[in-house]
Motif scaffolding. Structure first.
Motif, PDB file in Angstrom:
ATOM      1  N   UNK A 185      49.681  41.590   7.455  1.00 53.65           N
ATOM      2  CA  UNK A 185      50.751  42.015   7.496  1.00 53.65           C
ATOM      3  C   UNK A 185      52.090  41.378   8.151  1.00 53.65           C
ATOM      4  N   UNK A 186      52.898  40.966   7.178  1.00 53.09           N
ATOM      5  CA  UNK A 186      53.880  39.803   7.495  1.00 53.09           C
ATOM      6  C   UNK A 186      55.366  40.539   7.893  1.00 53.09           C
ATOM      7  N   UNK A 187      55.968  40.566   9.032  1.00 53.14           N
ATOM      8  CA  UNK A 187      57.100  41.192   9.016  1.00 53.14           C
ATOM      9  C   UNK A 187      57.201  41.989  10.220  1.00 53.14           C
ATOM     10  N   UNK A 188      58.333  42.550  10.568  1.00 53.68           N
ATOM     11  CA  UNK A 188      59.623  42.871   9.711  1.00 53.68           C
ATOM     12  C   UNK A 188      60.386  41.468   9.668  1.00 53.68           C
ATOM     13  N   UNK A 189      60.966  41.149   8.504  1.00 56.56           N
ATOM     14  CA  UNK A 189      62.105  40.250   8.304  1.00 56.56           C
ATOM     15  C   UNK A 189      63.093  40.722   7.198  1.00 56.56           C
ATOM     16  N   UNK A 190      64.180  40.031   7.392  1.00 59.28           N
ATOM     17  CA  UNK A 190      65.166  40.484   6.503  1.00 59.28           C
ATOM     18  C   UNK A 190      65.625  39.418   5.526  1.00 59.28           C
ATOM     19  N   UNK A 194      73.130  41.565   6.305  1.00 54.99           N
ATOM     20  CA  UNK A 194      72.533  42.653   7.335  1.00 54.99           C
ATOM     21  C   UNK A 194      71.970  41.800   8.507  1.00 54.99           C
ATOM     22  N   UNK A 195      71.598  40.684   8.328  1.00 61.31           N
ATOM     23  CA  UNK A 195      71.197  39.718   9.559  1.00 61.31           C
ATOM     24  C   UNK A 195      72.275  39.585  10.518  1.00 61.31           C
ATOM     25  N   UNK A 196      73.688  39.344  10.148  1.00 62.35           N
ATOM     26  CA  UNK A 196      74.538  39.108  10.742  1.00 62.35           C
ATOM     27  C   UNK A 196      74.899  40.344  11.578  1.00 62.35           C
ATOM     28  N   UNK A 197      74.952  41.383  11.018  1.00 66.49           N
ATOM     29  CA  UNK A 197      75.198  42.865  11.789  1.00 66.49           C
ATOM     30  C   UNK A 197      74.222  42.916  12.835  1.00 66.49           C
ATOM     31  N   UNK A 198      73.094  42.702  12.608  1.00 63.78           N
ATOM     32  CA  UNK A 198      71.907  43.095  13.558  1.00 63.78           C
ATOM     33  C   UNK A 198      70.921  41.875  13.395  1.00 63.78           C
ATOM     34  N   UNK A 248      64.636  45.927   5.603  1.00 66.08           N
ATOM     35  CA  UNK A 248      63.579  45.508   6.351  1.00 66.08           C
ATOM     36  C   UNK A 248      62.632  45.405   5.500  1.00 66.08           C
ATOM     37  N   UNK A 249      61.864  43.993   5.455  1.00 64.35           N
ATOM     38  CA  UNK A 249      60.808  43.696   4.785  1.00 64.35           C
ATOM     39  C   UNK A 249      59.589  43.462   5.320  1.00 64.35           C
ATOM     40  N   UNK A 250      58.508  43.616   4.714  1.00 62.30           N
ATOM     41  CA  UNK A 250      57.092  43.105   4.796  1.00 62.30           C
ATOM     42  C   UNK A 250      56.363  42.789   3.582  1.00 62.30           C
ATOM     43  N   UNK A 251      55.464  41.565   4.058  1.00 62.59           N
ATOM     44  CA  UNK A 251      54.667  41.177   3.150  1.00 62.59           C
ATOM     45  C   UNK A 251      53.092  41.934   3.429  1.00 62.59           C
ATOM     46  N   UNK A 300      63.930  38.981  12.203  1.00 65.42           N
ATOM     47  CA  UNK A 300      64.125  37.675  11.934  1.00 65.42           C
ATOM     48  C   UNK A 300      64.720  37.684  10.357  1.00 65.42           C
ATOM     49  N   UNK A 301      65.581  36.697  10.111  1.00 59.35           N
ATOM     50  CA  UNK A 301      65.956  36.576   8.594  1.00 59.35           C
ATOM     51  C   UNK A 301      65.381  35.399   7.972  1.00 59.35           C
ATOM     52  N   UNK A 302      65.008  35.504   6.715  1.00 59.86           N
ATOM     53  CA  UNK A 302      64.141  34.678   5.807  1.00 59.86           C
ATOM     54  C   UNK A 302      64.677  34.781   4.371  1.00 59.86           C
ATOM     55  N   UNK A 303      65.401  33.622   4.000  1.00 63.69           N
ATOM     56  CA  UNK A 303      65.894  33.711   2.421  1.00 63.69           C
ATOM     57  C   UNK A 303      64.934  34.230   1.514  1.00 63.69           C
ATOM     58  N   UNK A 304      65.342  34.777   0.451  1.00 57.76           N
ATOM     59  CA  UNK A 304      64.180  35.507  -0.357  1.00 57.76           C
ATOM     60  C   UNK A 304      63.307  34.195  -1.243  1.00 57.76           C
ATOM     61  N   UNK A 305      63.996  33.344  -1.210  1.00 58.01           N
ATOM     62  CA  UNK A 305      63.269  31.963  -1.629  1.00 58.01           C
ATOM     63  C   UNK A 305      62.149  31.616  -0.941  1.00 58.01           C
TER      64      UNK A 305
END
Length: 247
Positions: A87-92, A97-101, A69-72, A105-110
């Motif tokens: 405060x941006x997030x939560x995102x994965x 982990x995104x496929x499991x739950x 679970x990530x935040x910016x 939202x999922x965002x690539x690290x890049x």
């Protein structure tokens, strides 16, 4: 839609990542894309701890918690010293982990590396759009941006000058030069315009409307409202309702 909500809405429409705006004391100003679940897992204490322990003048945290679970957290002090935080997030960031739950939202690290840049770009663009093109002074742009963000709170010329680190007399002359009005006139007019939206679109009492736009009592609010509109707030609300019925 008010100024701050329009910023968050544009960001959310671009990224589909929840975002909230807080003041410097971490009190919510607005949020977009949040659900009850997102509110329950919002790590406010961990965010405060990270920000309070930072010695940097301008802060851009990537807070990673368990379960991916990530935040910016983006500090807006680049623009005004005590404006607040996006405060941006939560995102994965992990596709597994995104496929499991998929509730978050999922965002690539890049991709997530650019989230803080994007929200600040949207903020700057909105501020330019809402500020007359003739206003070139960065002090006045920042002052108007501060009013847009904090009109619901107590604002004084002294507090604005402290935020901008500018001499009070110089600021007042600069503000009058670029806007054609005093700071108090501009602030009161902005609050009255915001109150019109509430009078038209809500059933809030006049006292609640006054408090919602930064006036500390109903009597003063009514006096200022009539000064700008030649109507009392009650008269304005009644005439607005009548116009709607006749349409």
């Amino acid at each position: 839609m008010n100024f701050e909500t329009s910023i968050l809405t544009d960001f959310y429409n671009c990224c589909n990542v929840p975002i909230r705006l807080t003041n410097e004391e971490f009190k919510d100003l607005c949020k977009v894309g949040y659900t009850d679940f997102f509110d329950r897992i919002y790590p406010i204490e961990e965010i405060k701890l990270n920000i309070n322990n930072s010695e940097e003048e301008f802060t851009n945290f990537h807070l990673k918690l368990k379960n991916d679970i990530n935040y910016k957290i983006v500090d807006m002090s680049k623009y005004n010293k005590k404006t607040g935080y996006f405060v941006i997030g939560p995102f994965r960031t992990n596709v597994i982990t995104n496929l499991i739950n998929k509730d978050i939202p999922y965002k690539p690290i890049a991709c997530c590396q650019y989230l803080s840049t994007l929200i600040l770009s949207i903020y700057e663009d909105k501020l330019k759009q809402s500020t007359p093109s003739s206003i070139m002074s960065p002090y006045i742009r920042k002052a108007i941006g501060y009013i847009h963000m904090h009109y619901k709170e107590e604002i004084s010329i002294d507090s604005i000058c402290e935020e901008l680190d500018i001499n009070k007399c110089y600021f007042c002359s600069l503000f009058k030069k670029y806007t054609g009005n005093t700071f108090s006139y501009f602030l009161n007019n902005f609050r009255v315009e915001k109150s019109k939206e509430l009078l038209r679109n809500t059933n809030l009492s006049l006292l609640e409307v006054a408090f919602s736009v930064g006036f500390n009592n109903q009597t003063y609010y009514s006096i200022i409202f009539k000064k700008f509109t030649n109507q009392t707030p009650s008269q304005y609300r009644s005439s607005s309702l009548l116009c709607e019925l006749n349409e």
